[in-house]
Write a protein that holds these residues in place. Structure first.
Motif, PDB file in Angstrom:
ATOM      1  N   LEU A  61     126.670  -5.035  39.537  1.00 44.02           N
ATOM      2  CA  LEU A  61     125.558  -5.084  38.595  1.00 44.02           C
ATOM      3  C   LEU A  61     125.268  -3.701  38.010  1.00 44.02           C
ATOM      4  O   LEU A  61     124.980  -3.575  36.814  1.00 44.02           O
ATOM      5  CB  LEU A  61     124.310  -5.631  39.293  1.00 44.02           C
ATOM      6  N   ALA A  62     125.362  -2.680  38.843  1.00 43.32           N
ATOM      7  CA  ALA A  62     125.134  -1.318  38.364  1.00 43.32           C
ATOM      8  C   ALA A  62     126.119  -0.962  37.258  1.00 43.32           C
ATOM      9  O   ALA A  62     125.743  -0.393  36.222  1.00 43.32           O
ATOM     10  CB  ALA A  62     125.245  -0.331  39.519  1.00 43.32           C
ATOM     11  N   ARG A  63     127.380  -1.291  37.453  1.00 40.43           N
ATOM     12  CA  ARG A  63     128.396  -0.991  36.438  1.00 40.43           C
ATOM     13  C   ARG A  63     128.139  -1.766  35.143  1.00 40.43           C
ATOM     14  O   ARG A  63     128.282  -1.226  34.046  1.00 40.43           O
ATOM     15  CB  ARG A  63     129.790  -1.294  36.986  1.00 40.43           C
ATOM     16  N   LYS A  64     127.754  -3.019  35.271  1.00 42.51           N
ATOM     17  CA  LYS A  64     127.505  -3.844  34.084  1.00 42.51           C
ATOM     18  C   LYS A  64     126.304  -3.319  33.307  1.00 42.51           C
ATOM     19  O   LYS A  64     126.350  -3.190  32.077  1.00 42.51           O
ATOM     20  CB  LYS A  64     127.265  -5.294  34.489  1.00 42.51           C
ATOM     21  N   PHE A  65     125.204  -3.037  34.000  1.00 38.62           N
ATOM     22  CA  PHE A  65     124.016  -2.519  33.328  1.00 38.62           C
ATOM     23  C   PHE A  65     124.313  -1.172  32.668  1.00 38.62           C
ATOM     24  O   PHE A  65     123.876  -0.896  31.550  1.00 38.62           O
ATOM     25  CB  PHE A  65     122.854  -2.369  34.308  1.00 38.62           C
ATOM     26  N   HIS A  90     119.845   3.222  32.040  1.00 40.68           N
ATOM     27  CA  HIS A  90     119.798   4.222  33.106  1.00 40.68           C
ATOM     28  C   HIS A  90     119.610   3.447  34.401  1.00 40.68           C
ATOM     29  O   HIS A  90     118.619   2.736  34.568  1.00 40.68           O
ATOM     30  CB  HIS A  90     118.636   5.187  32.907  1.00 40.68           C
ATOM     31  N   VAL A  91     120.562   3.569  35.307  1.00 41.68           N
ATOM     32  CA  VAL A  91     120.535   2.787  36.542  1.00 41.68           C
ATOM     33  C   VAL A  91     120.082   3.655  37.708  1.00 41.68           C
ATOM     34  O   VAL A  91     120.621   4.744  37.935  1.00 41.68           O
ATOM     35  CB  VAL A  91     121.921   2.177  36.843  1.00 41.68           C
ATOM     36  N   CYS A  92     119.080   3.179  38.430  1.00 41.00           N
ATOM     37  CA  CYS A  92     118.603   3.847  39.645  1.00 41.00           C
ATOM     38  C   CYS A  92     119.199   3.119  40.842  1.00 41.00           C
ATOM     39  O   CYS A  92     118.902   1.930  41.068  1.00 41.00           O
ATOM     40  CB  CYS A  92     117.078   3.820  39.718  1.00 41.00           C
ATOM     41  N   LEU A  93     120.043   3.800  41.571  1.00 39.84           N
ATOM     42  CA  LEU A  93     120.753   3.210  42.698  1.00 39.84           C
ATOM     43  C   LEU A  93     119.979   3.465  43.986  1.00 39.84           C
ATOM     44  O   LEU A  93     119.731   4.612  44.348  1.00 39.84           O
ATOM     45  CB  LEU A  93     122.153   3.811  42.813  1.00 39.84           C
ATOM     46  N   ILE A 129     127.651 -13.048  34.832  1.00 42.00           N
ATOM     47  CA  ILE A 129     126.868 -14.265  34.566  1.00 42.00           C
ATOM     48  C   ILE A 129     125.375 -13.969  34.651  1.00 42.00           C
ATOM     49  O   ILE A 129     124.589 -14.427  33.811  1.00 42.00           O
ATOM     50  CB  ILE A 129     127.264 -15.375  35.564  1.00 42.00           C
ATOM     51  N   ILE A 130     124.972 -13.201  35.650  1.00 41.66           N
ATOM     52  CA  ILE A 130     123.553 -12.858  35.803  1.00 41.66           C
ATOM     53  C   ILE A 130     123.052 -12.110  34.578  1.00 41.66           C
ATOM     54  O   ILE A 130     122.025 -12.452  33.977  1.00 41.66           O
ATOM     55  CB  ILE A 130     123.328 -12.030  37.077  1.00 41.66           C
ATOM     56  N   ILE A 131     123.765 -11.077  34.167  1.00 35.06           N
ATOM     57  CA  ILE A 131     123.312 -10.256  33.040  1.00 35.06           C
ATOM     58  C   ILE A 131     123.329 -11.046  31.742  1.00 35.06           C
ATOM     59  O   ILE A 131     122.432 -10.892  30.899  1.00 35.06           O
ATOM     60  CB  ILE A 131     124.164  -8.979  32.944  1.00 35.06           C
ATOM     61  N   GLU A 132     124.288 -11.906  31.577  1.00 28.96           N
ATOM     62  CA  GLU A 132     124.327 -12.745  30.371  1.00 28.96           C
ATOM     63  C   GLU A 132     123.080 -13.618  30.278  1.00 28.96           C
ATOM     64  O   GLU A 132     122.534 -13.837  29.190  1.00 28.96           O
ATOM     65  CB  GLU A 132     125.592 -13.622  30.387  1.00 28.96           C
ATOM     66  N   ASN A 133     122.603 -14.088  31.408  1.00 25.50           N
ATOM     67  CA  ASN A 133     121.417 -14.945  31.425  1.00 25.50           C
ATOM     68  C   ASN A 133     120.110 -14.173  31.356  1.00 25.50           C
ATOM     69  O   ASN A 133     119.041 -14.771  31.203  1.00 25.50           O
ATOM     70  CB  ASN A 133     121.439 -15.844  32.651  1.00 25.50           C
ATOM     71  N   LEU A 134     120.179 -12.854  31.484  1.00 20.13           N
ATOM     72  CA  LEU A 134     118.996 -12.014  31.357  1.00 20.13           C
ATOM     73  C   LEU A 134     118.753 -11.551  29.924  1.00 20.13           C
ATOM     74  O   LEU A 134     117.676 -11.053  29.608  1.00 20.13           O
ATOM     75  CB  LEU A 134     119.122 -10.777  32.259  1.00 20.13           C
ATOM     76  N   LYS A 135     119.722 -11.725  29.059  1.00 18.71           N
ATOM     77  CA  LYS A 135     119.588 -11.249  27.687  1.00 18.71           C
ATOM     78  C   LYS A 135     118.437 -11.959  26.980  1.00 18.71           C
ATOM     79  O   LYS A 135     118.284 -13.173  27.097  1.00 18.71           O
ATOM     80  CB  LYS A 135     120.891 -11.480  26.913  1.00 18.71           C
ATOM     81  N   PRO A 136     117.592 -11.191  26.279  1.00 18.53           N
ATOM     82  CA  PRO A 136     116.468 -11.816  25.572  1.00 18.53           C
ATOM     83  C   PRO A 136     116.948 -12.731  24.449  1.00 18.53           C
ATOM     84  O   PRO A 136     117.851 -12.362  23.688  1.00 18.53           O
ATOM     85  CB  PRO A 136     115.681 -10.611  25.022  1.00 18.53           C
ATOM     86  N   ARG A 137     116.359 -13.894  24.363  1.00 18.48           N
ATOM     87  CA  ARG A 137     116.701 -14.855  23.323  1.00 18.48           C
ATOM     88  C   ARG A 137     115.415 -15.470  22.783  1.00 18.48           C
ATOM     89  O   ARG A 137     114.470 -15.706  23.535  1.00 18.48           O
ATOM     90  CB  ARG A 137     117.629 -15.953  23.870  1.00 18.48           C
ATOM     91  N   LYS A 138     115.403 -15.747  21.508  1.00 23.80           N
ATOM     92  CA  LYS A 138     114.209 -16.272  20.869  1.00 23.80           C
ATOM     93  C   LYS A 138     113.883 -17.672  21.376  1.00 23.80           C
ATOM     94  O   LYS A 138     114.754 -18.546  21.442  1.00 23.80           O
ATOM     95  CB  LYS A 138     114.415 -16.308  19.352  1.00 23.80           C
ATOM     96  N   HIS A 139     112.631 -17.876  21.771  1.00 31.72           N
ATOM     97  CA  HIS A 139     112.132 -19.178  22.226  1.00 31.72           C
ATOM     98  C   HIS A 139     112.901 -19.721  23.436  1.00 31.72           C
ATOM     99  O   HIS A 139     113.027 -20.928  23.609  1.00 31.72           O
ATOM    100  CB  HIS A 139     112.191 -20.219  21.094  1.00 31.72           C
TER     101      HIS A 139
END
Length: 229
Positions: A18-22, A28-31, A207-217
Protein backbone atom coordinates in the motif's frame (compact mmCIF):
# COMPACT_ATOMS: atom_id res chain seq x y z
CA UNK A 1 0.85 20.23 0.31
CA UNK A 2 0.75 16.61 -0.80
CA UNK A 3 -1.88 14.28 0.62
CA UNK A 4 -0.61 12.64 3.81
CA UNK A 5 -1.24 8.91 4.20
CA UNK A 6 -0.39 7.12 7.46
CA UNK A 7 0.08 3.34 7.30
CA UNK A 8 0.60 1.11 10.33
CA UNK A 9 2.44 -2.18 9.92
CA UNK A 10 4.19 -0.64 6.92
CA UNK A 11 7.37 -2.70 7.19
CA UNK A 12 6.20 -5.64 5.11
CA UNK A 13 3.32 -7.40 3.39
CA UNK A 14 0.19 -5.48 2.49
CA UNK A 15 1.34 -2.38 4.39
CA UNK A 16 4.48 -2.12 2.26
CA UNK A 17 2.48 -2.72 -0.93
CA UNK A 18 0.00 0.00 0.00
CA UNK A 19 2.86 2.38 0.78
CA UNK A 20 4.33 1.87 -2.69
CA UNK A 21 0.96 2.34 -4.39
CA UNK A 22 0.12 5.53 -2.48
CA UNK A 23 3.61 6.89 -3.09
CA UNK A 24 3.34 6.25 -6.82
CA UNK A 25 0.18 8.38 -6.80
CA UNK A 26 2.09 11.30 -5.29
CA UNK A 27 1.18 10.98 -1.61
CA UNK A 28 3.52 11.66 1.28
CA UNK A 29 3.51 8.33 3.11
CA UNK A 30 4.13 8.07 6.85
CA UNK A 31 5.41 4.59 7.64
CA UNK A 32 4.64 3.30 11.14
CA UNK A 33 6.04 0.07 12.55
CA UNK A 34 8.05 -1.46 15.36
CA UNK A 35 11.21 -2.22 13.39
CA UNK A 36 13.11 0.63 11.75
CA UNK A 37 15.08 -1.73 9.50
CA UNK A 38 11.88 -3.02 7.88
CA UNK A 39 10.48 0.49 7.50
CA UNK A 40 13.69 1.62 5.80
CA UNK A 41 13.39 -1.32 3.40
CA UNK A 42 9.87 -0.22 2.48
CA UNK A 43 10.98 3.40 2.19
CA UNK A 44 13.80 2.51 -0.21
CA UNK A 45 11.18 1.54 -2.82
CA UNK A 46 8.99 4.64 -2.58
CA UNK A 47 8.80 7.12 -5.42
CA UNK A 48 8.00 10.21 -3.34
CA UNK A 49 8.98 11.73 0.00
CA UNK A 50 8.10 9.85 3.17
CA UNK A 51 8.48 9.82 6.95
CA UNK A 52 9.36 6.93 9.25
CA UNK A 53 8.04 6.51 12.79
CA UNK A 54 8.85 3.67 15.15
CA UNK A 55 5.77 3.14 17.30
CA UNK A 56 3.87 0.48 19.19
CA UNK A 57 0.17 0.54 18.27
CA UNK A 58 -0.69 -1.37 21.45
CA UNK A 59 0.38 1.66 23.51
CA UNK A 60 -2.02 4.59 23.60
CA UNK A 61 0.84 6.91 24.63
CA UNK A 62 3.07 5.74 21.77
CA UNK A 63 0.25 6.18 19.27
CA UNK A 64 -0.68 9.63 20.60
CA UNK A 65 2.91 10.89 20.49
CA UNK A 66 3.45 9.55 16.97
CA UNK A 67 0.23 10.96 15.51
CA UNK A 68 0.91 14.35 17.10
CA UNK A 69 4.38 14.42 15.54
CA UNK A 70 2.88 13.68 12.14
CA UNK A 71 0.22 16.36 12.56
CA UNK A 72 2.87 18.90 13.57
CA UNK A 73 5.02 18.07 10.56
CA UNK A 74 2.26 17.60 7.99
CA UNK A 75 -0.52 19.82 9.37
CA UNK A 76 -3.17 17.18 8.79
CA UNK A 77 -3.66 13.49 8.04
CA UNK A 78 -5.76 12.76 4.98
CA UNK A 79 -5.83 8.98 5.20
CA UNK A 80 -5.11 6.47 7.97
CA UNK A 81 -4.62 2.81 7.06
CA UNK A 82 -4.98 0.54 10.09
CA UNK A 83 -3.00 -2.37 8.69
CA UNK A 84 -0.87 -3.61 11.62
CA UNK A 85 -1.91 -7.13 12.52
CA UNK A 86 -0.73 -10.42 13.93
CA UNK A 87 -2.13 -13.94 13.92
CA UNK A 88 -1.35 -17.08 15.91
CA UNK A 89 -3.24 -20.06 14.55
CA UNK A 90 -3.76 -22.87 17.03
CA UNK A 91 -6.59 -24.68 18.77
CA UNK A 92 -7.97 -22.45 21.52
CA UNK A 93 -6.62 -24.48 24.42
CA UNK A 94 -3.09 -24.23 23.01
CA UNK A 95 -2.97 -20.43 22.93
CA UNK A 96 -0.90 -18.74 25.61
CA UNK A 97 -2.03 -15.64 27.49
CA UNK A 98 0.68 -13.66 25.70
CA UNK A 99 -0.53 -14.80 22.27
CA UNK A 100 -4.14 -13.94 23.12
CA UNK A 101 -3.20 -10.49 24.38
CA UNK A 102 -1.00 -9.86 21.37
CA UNK A 103 -3.80 -10.49 18.87
CA UNK A 104 -6.40 -8.46 20.76
CA UNK A 105 -3.97 -5.62 21.50
CA UNK A 106 -2.49 -5.23 18.01
CA UNK A 107 -5.44 -6.14 15.80
CA UNK A 108 -8.28 -4.52 17.72
CA UNK A 109 -6.97 -2.07 20.30
CA UNK A 110 -4.27 -0.79 17.93
CA UNK A 111 -6.95 0.02 15.35
CA UNK A 112 -9.01 1.82 17.99
CA UNK A 113 -6.09 3.83 19.39
CA UNK A 114 -4.89 5.03 15.98
CA UNK A 115 -8.40 5.95 14.92
CA UNK A 116 -9.02 7.93 18.10
CA UNK A 117 -5.90 10.02 17.54
CA UNK A 118 -6.54 10.95 13.90
CA UNK A 119 -10.28 11.44 14.13
CA UNK A 120 -10.22 14.75 16.00
CA UNK A 121 -8.18 16.40 13.25
CA UNK A 122 -10.38 14.89 10.55
CA UNK A 123 -13.51 16.18 12.29
CA UNK A 124 -12.03 19.68 12.50
CA UNK A 125 -11.39 19.73 8.75
CA UNK A 126 -14.49 17.65 7.97
CA UNK A 127 -12.61 15.35 5.65
CA UNK A 128 -10.47 12.22 5.69
CA UNK A 129 -10.47 8.50 5.13
CA UNK A 130 -9.88 5.70 7.62
CA UNK A 131 -9.10 2.31 6.08
CA UNK A 132 -9.38 -0.74 8.30
CA UNK A 133 -7.73 -3.91 7.02
CA UNK A 134 -10.11 -6.40 8.59
CA UNK A 135 -9.48 -9.77 6.86
CA UNK A 136 -12.00 -12.37 5.76
CA UNK A 137 -11.68 -13.82 9.26
CA UNK A 138 -13.73 -10.83 10.40
CA UNK A 139 -16.69 -12.21 8.46
CA UNK A 140 -16.28 -15.99 8.52
CA UNK A 141 -14.90 -17.86 11.53
CA UNK A 142 -12.40 -20.66 10.97
CA UNK A 143 -10.96 -23.44 13.14
CA UNK A 144 -7.59 -22.59 14.75
CA UNK A 145 -8.46 -18.90 14.32
CA UNK A 146 -10.74 -18.40 17.33
CA UNK A 147 -8.99 -15.43 18.93
CA UNK A 148 -7.74 -14.05 15.62
CA UNK A 149 -11.32 -14.12 14.34
CA UNK A 150 -12.54 -12.58 17.60
CA UNK A 151 -10.14 -9.66 17.13
CA UNK A 152 -11.16 -9.19 13.51
CA UNK A 153 -14.90 -9.49 14.21
CA UNK A 154 -14.20 -6.77 16.76
CA UNK A 155 -12.60 -4.55 14.11
CA UNK A 156 -15.60 -5.16 11.87
CA UNK A 157 -18.02 -4.07 14.59
CA UNK A 158 -15.85 -1.09 15.42
CA UNK A 159 -15.75 -0.02 11.76
CA UNK A 160 -19.50 -0.33 11.30
CA UNK A 161 -20.25 1.66 14.46
CA UNK A 162 -17.63 4.28 13.60
CA UNK A 163 -19.21 4.78 10.17
CA UNK A 164 -22.49 5.61 11.90
CA UNK A 165 -20.77 8.09 14.21
CA UNK A 166 -19.36 10.08 11.27
CA UNK A 167 -22.18 9.57 8.76
CA UNK A 168 -23.13 13.27 8.84
CA UNK A 169 -19.57 14.31 7.96
CA UNK A 170 -17.32 13.96 4.92
CA UNK A 171 -15.16 11.39 6.69
CA UNK A 172 -15.14 8.00 4.99
CA UNK A 173 -14.72 4.71 6.88
CA UNK A 174 -13.59 1.93 4.56
CA UNK A 175 -13.22 -1.74 5.51
CA UNK A 176 -11.29 -4.30 3.49
CA UNK A 177 -11.96 -8.02 3.86
CA UNK A 178 -9.60 -10.37 2.06
CA UNK A 179 -8.48 -13.99 2.12
CA UNK A 180 -4.99 -15.38 2.70
CA UNK A 181 -2.11 -13.45 1.18
CA UNK A 182 1.54 -14.20 0.55
CA UNK A 183 2.71 -12.39 3.68
CA UNK A 184 4.52 -13.27 6.90
CA UNK A 185 1.16 -13.59 8.67
CA UNK A 186 0.66 -16.91 6.90
CA UNK A 187 4.33 -17.94 6.76
CA UNK A 188 3.71 -21.33 8.38
CA UNK A 189 1.00 -22.17 5.85
CA UNK A 190 3.16 -21.01 2.97
CA UNK A 191 5.76 -23.63 3.83
CA UNK A 192 3.24 -26.43 3.41
CA UNK A 193 0.72 -25.29 0.81
CA UNK A 194 0.53 -24.23 -2.81
CA UNK A 195 1.57 -20.58 -3.04
CA UNK A 196 -0.65 -20.13 -6.08
CA UNK A 197 -3.72 -20.32 -3.82
CA UNK A 198 -2.68 -17.19 -1.93
CA UNK A 199 -3.28 -13.59 -3.00
CA UNK A 200 -0.47 -11.27 -4.00
CA UNK A 201 -0.51 -8.26 -1.65
CA UNK A 202 0.31 -6.04 -4.64
CA UNK A 203 -3.02 -7.03 -6.22
CA UNK A 204 -4.91 -6.48 -2.97
CA UNK A 205 -3.32 -3.04 -2.50
CA UNK A 206 -4.26 -2.06 -6.04
CA UNK A 207 -7.90 -3.09 -5.51
CA UNK A 208 -8.12 -1.21 -2.20
CA UNK A 209 -6.73 2.03 -3.64
CA UNK A 210 -8.90 1.79 -6.73
CA UNK A 211 -11.96 1.65 -4.48
CA UNK A 212 -10.77 4.64 -2.45
CA UNK A 213 -10.69 6.99 -5.43
CA UNK A 214 -13.24 9.81 -5.11
CA UNK A 215 -16.16 9.47 -7.49
CA UNK A 216 -19.18 11.69 -7.98
CA UNK A 217 -22.32 10.51 -6.16
CA UNK A 218 -20.60 7.27 -5.14
CA UNK A 219 -18.92 5.98 -2.00
CA UNK A 220 -17.52 2.50 -1.36
CA UNK A 221 -17.73 1.57 2.33
CA UNK A 222 -16.25 -1.93 2.18
CA UNK A 223 -14.92 -4.57 -0.18
CA UNK A 224 -14.50 -8.33 0.04
CA UNK A 225 -11.68 -9.95 -1.93
CA UNK A 226 -11.91 -13.73 -2.14
CA UNK A 227 -9.33 -16.40 -2.92
CA UNK A 228 -10.07 -18.69 -5.84
CA UNK A 229 -8.33 -21.62 -7.49
Amino acid sequence: MKETVVITGAGSGLGASLARKFSSLGSHVCLIGRTQEKLLETASKLENDYSIFEADVTSRVSVRNTIRKIQEERDSIDCLVNNAGVGVFKCIEELTEEEINQMIDINLKGTIYCTQEVLTGMREKNKGTIVNIVSGSGKVAKPTESVYSASKFGVRGFSDALALEVEDSKINIFSAYMGNMKTNLWRNDLENKNLDLYMDPEDVAEIIIENLKPRKHLNVSDITILNHN
